[in-house]
Design a protein around this motif. Structure first.
Motif, PDB file in Angstrom:
ATOM      1  N   VAL A 193       0.855  -1.182   0.000  1.00 37.14           N
ATOM      2  CA  VAL A 193       0.000   0.000   0.000  1.00 37.14           C
ATOM      3  C   VAL A 193       0.894   1.237   0.000  1.00 37.14           C
ATOM      4  N   VAL A 194       0.574   2.201  -0.864  1.00 34.62           N
ATOM      5  CA  VAL A 194       1.401   3.412  -0.950  1.00 34.62           C
ATOM      6  C   VAL A 194       0.763   4.622  -0.276  1.00 34.62           C
ATOM      7  N   ALA A 195      -0.564   4.598  -0.076  1.00 36.90           N
ATOM      8  CA  ALA A 195      -1.215   5.754   0.544  1.00 36.90           C
ATOM      9  C   ALA A 195      -2.493   5.313   1.245  1.00 36.90           C
ATOM     10  N   VAL A 196      -2.837   6.051   2.303  1.00 36.30           N
ATOM     11  CA  VAL A 196      -3.974   5.701   3.159  1.00 36.30           C
ATOM     12  C   VAL A 196      -4.766   6.961   3.497  1.00 36.30           C
ATOM     13  N   GLN A 197      -6.083   6.835   3.459  1.00 36.83           N
ATOM     14  CA  GLN A 197      -6.976   7.833   4.046  1.00 36.83           C
ATOM     15  C   GLN A 197      -7.911   7.096   4.991  1.00 36.83           C
ATOM     16  N   ALA A 198      -8.359   7.765   6.051  1.00 34.76           N
ATOM     17  CA  ALA A 198      -9.238   7.092   7.014  1.00 34.76           C
ATOM     18  C   ALA A 198     -10.054   8.114   7.797  1.00 34.76           C
ATOM     19  N   ARG A 199     -11.211   7.665   8.243  1.00 37.15           N
ATOM     20  CA  ARG A 199     -12.077   8.470   9.105  1.00 37.15           C
ATOM     21  C   ARG A 199     -12.569   7.578  10.236  1.00 37.15           C
ATOM     22  N   ALA A 200     -12.404   8.019  11.471  1.00 36.67           N
ATOM     23  CA  ALA A 200     -12.829   7.236  12.628  1.00 36.67           C
ATOM     24  C   ALA A 200     -14.031   7.896  13.287  1.00 36.67           C
ATOM     25  N   GLY A 201     -14.878   7.073  13.938  1.00 43.49           N
ATOM     26  CA  GLY A 201     -16.057   7.580  14.628  1.00 43.49           C
ATOM     27  C   GLY A 201     -16.161   7.034  16.036  1.00 43.49           C
ATOM     28  N   HIS A 202     -16.809   7.826  16.915  1.00 44.41           N
ATOM     29  CA  HIS A 202     -16.980   7.473  18.322  1.00 44.41           C
ATOM     30  C   HIS A 202     -18.456   7.499  18.717  1.00 44.41           C
ATOM     31  N   ALA A 203     -19.341   7.497  17.741  1.00 47.18           N
ATOM     32  CA  ALA A 203     -20.741   7.832  17.996  1.00 47.18           C
ATOM     33  C   ALA A 203     -21.495   6.783  18.805  1.00 47.18           C
ATOM     34  N   GLN A 204     -21.035   5.538  18.836  1.00 48.34           N
ATOM     35  CA  GLN A 204     -21.818   4.492  19.479  1.00 48.34           C
ATOM     36  C   GLN A 204     -21.558   4.394  20.981  1.00 48.34           C
ATOM     37  N   ARG A 205     -20.285   4.399  21.372  1.00 52.22           N
ATOM     38  CA  ARG A 205     -19.967   4.259  22.800  1.00 52.22           C
ATOM     39  C   ARG A 205     -19.533   5.575  23.439  1.00 52.22           C
ATOM     40  N   HIS A 206     -19.257   6.582  22.625  1.00 51.26           N
ATOM     41  CA  HIS A 206     -18.852   7.904  23.119  1.00 51.26           C
ATOM     42  C   HIS A 206     -17.627   7.807  24.032  1.00 51.26           C
ATOM     43  N   LEU A 207     -16.689   6.955  23.655  1.00 56.91           N
ATOM     44  CA  LEU A 207     -15.447   6.802  24.402  1.00 56.91           C
ATOM     45  C   LEU A 207     -14.332   7.580  23.707  1.00 56.91           C
ATOM     46  N   PRO A 208     -13.214   7.830  24.399  1.00 58.36           N
ATOM     47  CA  PRO A 208     -12.080   8.495  23.742  1.00 58.36           C
ATOM     48  C   PRO A 208     -11.542   7.695  22.557  1.00 58.36           C
ATOM     49  N   VAL A 209     -11.752   6.389  22.586  1.00 56.48           N
ATOM     50  CA  VAL A 209     -11.264   5.518  21.522  1.00 56.48           C
ATOM     51  C   VAL A 209     -12.355   5.300  20.481  1.00 56.48           C
ATOM     52  N   SER A 340      -6.555   8.500  10.370  1.00 57.34           N
ATOM     53  CA  SER A 340      -7.838   8.720  11.040  1.00 57.34           C
ATOM     54  C   SER A 340      -7.747   9.858  12.048  1.00 57.34           C
ATOM     55  N   ARG A 341      -6.570  10.021  12.649  1.00 52.95           N
ATOM     56  CA  ARG A 341      -6.370  11.077  13.643  1.00 52.95           C
ATOM     57  C   ARG A 341      -6.226  12.448  12.993  1.00 52.95           C
ATOM     58  N   SER A 342      -5.457  12.492  11.896  1.00 46.95           N
ATOM     59  CA  SER A 342      -5.119  13.772  11.275  1.00 46.95           C
ATOM     60  C   SER A 342      -6.103  14.232  10.205  1.00 46.95           C
ATOM     61  N   GLY A 343      -6.817  13.267   9.615  1.00 50.75           N
ATOM     62  CA  GLY A 343      -7.698  13.612   8.499  1.00 50.75           C
ATOM     63  C   GLY A 343      -6.955  13.829   7.204  1.00 50.75           C
ATOM     64  N   GLN A 344      -5.665  13.549   7.181  1.00 52.14           N
ATOM     65  CA  GLN A 344      -4.833  13.765   6.010  1.00 52.14           C
ATOM     66  C   GLN A 344      -4.507  12.446   5.306  1.00 52.14           C
ATOM     67  N   VAL A 345      -4.110  12.559   4.035  1.00 54.49           N
ATOM     68  CA  VAL A 345      -3.589  11.391   3.332  1.00 54.49           C
ATOM     69  C   VAL A 345      -2.207  11.069   3.899  1.00 54.49           C
ATOM     70  N   VAL A 346      -1.999   9.831   4.273  1.00 55.77           N
ATOM     71  CA  VAL A 346      -0.694   9.397   4.775  1.00 55.77           C
ATOM     72  C   VAL A 346      -0.049   8.529   3.705  1.00 55.77           C
ATOM     73  N   ARG A 347       1.121   8.939   3.255  1.00 59.84           N
ATOM     74  CA  ARG A 347       1.836   8.182   2.235  1.00 59.84           C
ATOM     75  C   ARG A 347       2.935   7.368   2.886  1.00 59.84           C
ATOM     76  N   LEU A 348       3.073   6.138   2.446  1.00 55.38           N
ATOM     77  CA  LEU A 348       4.090   5.254   2.982  1.00 55.38           C
ATOM     78  C   LEU A 348       5.329   5.380   2.111  1.00 55.38           C
ATOM     79  N   ALA A 349       6.279   6.179   2.572  1.00 55.42           N
ATOM     80  CA  ALA A 349       7.416   6.570   1.745  1.00 55.42           C
ATOM     81  C   ALA A 349       8.320   5.420   1.382  1.00 55.42           C
ATOM     82  N   HIS A 350       8.279   4.316   2.165  1.00 56.91           N
ATOM     83  CA  HIS A 350       9.178   3.195   1.876  1.00 56.91           C
ATOM     84  C   HIS A 350       8.678   2.354   0.712  1.00 56.91           C
TER      85      HIS A 350
END
Length: 356
Positions: A193-209, A340-350
């Motif tokens: 994989v060369v690049a990743v985007q992600a979105r995380a949600g907390h809506a069900q348990r309302h926990l920090p994780v 998921s934390r940053s909301g940015q595209v993360v590229r795997l430089a290796h």
């Protein structure tokens, strides 16, 4: 008979011990040498198996050495314990993830390379007959060139699971706990994989994780992948619930959780239902495809992994999952978490883009 010591008497460790019991281990040419664990559970497991008990790895290394060691210990102990074993020339099978962070993992990779001592990592799904059949189909070109990959990791963890406080804090969600399995599988089947985007949600348990996340993956081959994970979804579309390889989980064998789609066909896993364009025909949504189902013999991946470990230690096989390979899967998992934390595209430089 290969003498294999077990460090760690938790749930995974007990599974390894059960497979090294005389009735099972003899068939693969191995037996349990001893159990290393400071807890009463460690002493109890050693007594149950009729083998010596050591409270620490130092105790084990001060006694006559085993031929190999399985590390089923907490993540932060994987690297220091593996390094201690490498210094004594003892081959090791490390439970996943290979390390608790990338720096420690890279140290292990370098020391393993320098020592020449076998280091395997327990991504046991690569030993699954179901996934090996899927891999063979991809490699043989039966699906053409991969275009898209879709994975669902949907299950509902019971309330008691969250009684452990760390599971309700950052790092205790399904991205870092569960996805290293799925991402290693995707790397193995579809490439880097060369690049990743992600979105995380907390809506069900309302926990920090997070309790849910959606992930978009760009593979070096040009294929794209989507992954949806949630540990609060009343759904059976996860590997454990569809494959039936772990009897601890309820199973629905009519469902799939992974789809590999290529230019000439597609494959749904774990039912191994395959669709292919007829030979010589043009791929078109106006034309029906040939449908069949691959057939494989049932196989316990953990037993197959142990048998492979024995063969590697005896010099009769090369490791299926080396430390550097497992580190790449950890790196990808951490990239998903960062995206998921940053909301940015993360590229795997290796990883180089455009490499099939």
């Amino acid at each position: 008979m290969l003498q294999i010591a077990l460090s760690g008497a938790g749930q995974v460790g007990r599974e390894h011990a059960r497979r090294l019991a005389p009735a099972v281990g003899a068939a693969m040419g191995a037996r349990l040498h001893s159990v290393v664990d400071p807890s009463p559970a460690g002493a109890a497991l050693a007594a149950e198996q009729g083998v010596p008990h050591h409270r620490s790895l130092d105790e084990l290394l001060a006694a006559p050495l085993p031929d190999a060691v399985i590390l089923a210990t907490p993540n932060d102990l994987h690297v220091p314990q593996a390094l201690a074993l490498l210094r004594r020339g003892v081959p090791v099978l490390i439970e996943k993830p290979v390390a608790h962070d990338l720096a420690a993992g890279q140290t292990l990779v370098e020391k393993a390379r320098q020592s020449g001592v076998p280091v395997l990592v327990g991504h046991h799904r690569r030993h699954s007959a179901l996934l090996q059949a899927a891999k063979a189909s991809v490699v043989a070109g039966e699906l053409g060139r991969l275009v898209a990959v879709n994975t669902t990791v949907l299950f509902h963890k019971p309330r008691a699971y969250f009684e452990a406080a760390w599971r309700t804090q950052s790092g205790g969600g399904p991205i870092l706990i569960n996805l290293v399995h799925e991402l290693d599988t995707l790397r193995w089947l579809a490439g880097e994989v060369v690049a990743v985007q992600a979105r995380a949600g907390h809506a069900q348990r309302h926990l920090p994780v997070e309790d849910s996340a959606a992930v978009l993956l760009e593979f070096a081959s040009g294929a794209l992948g989507t992954l949806i994970v949630s540990d609060s979804a009343a759904c059976v579309r996860s590997w454990e619930q569809t494959s039936g390889e772990n009897p601890a989980y309820a199973r629905d064998d009519s469902q799939d959780c992974l789809l590999l789609a290529g230019t000439r066909g597609s494959l749904a896993v774990p039912t191994l239902t395959r669709w292919q364009v007829e030979q010589g025909a043009e791929a078109s949504w106006n034309q029906a495809m040939r449908r069949d189902r691959l057939s494989v013999a049932p196989l316990d991946p953990l037993t197959a992994q142990l048998q492979h470990f024995v063969e590697v230690v005896k010099g009769r096989a090369e490791p299926l999952v080396r430390a550097d390979d497992a580190l790449a899967s950890l790196r990808l998992c951490l990239a998903v978490h960062e995206a998921s934390r940053s909301g940015q595209v993360v590229r795997l430089a290796h990883v180089q883009a455009g490499v099939p």
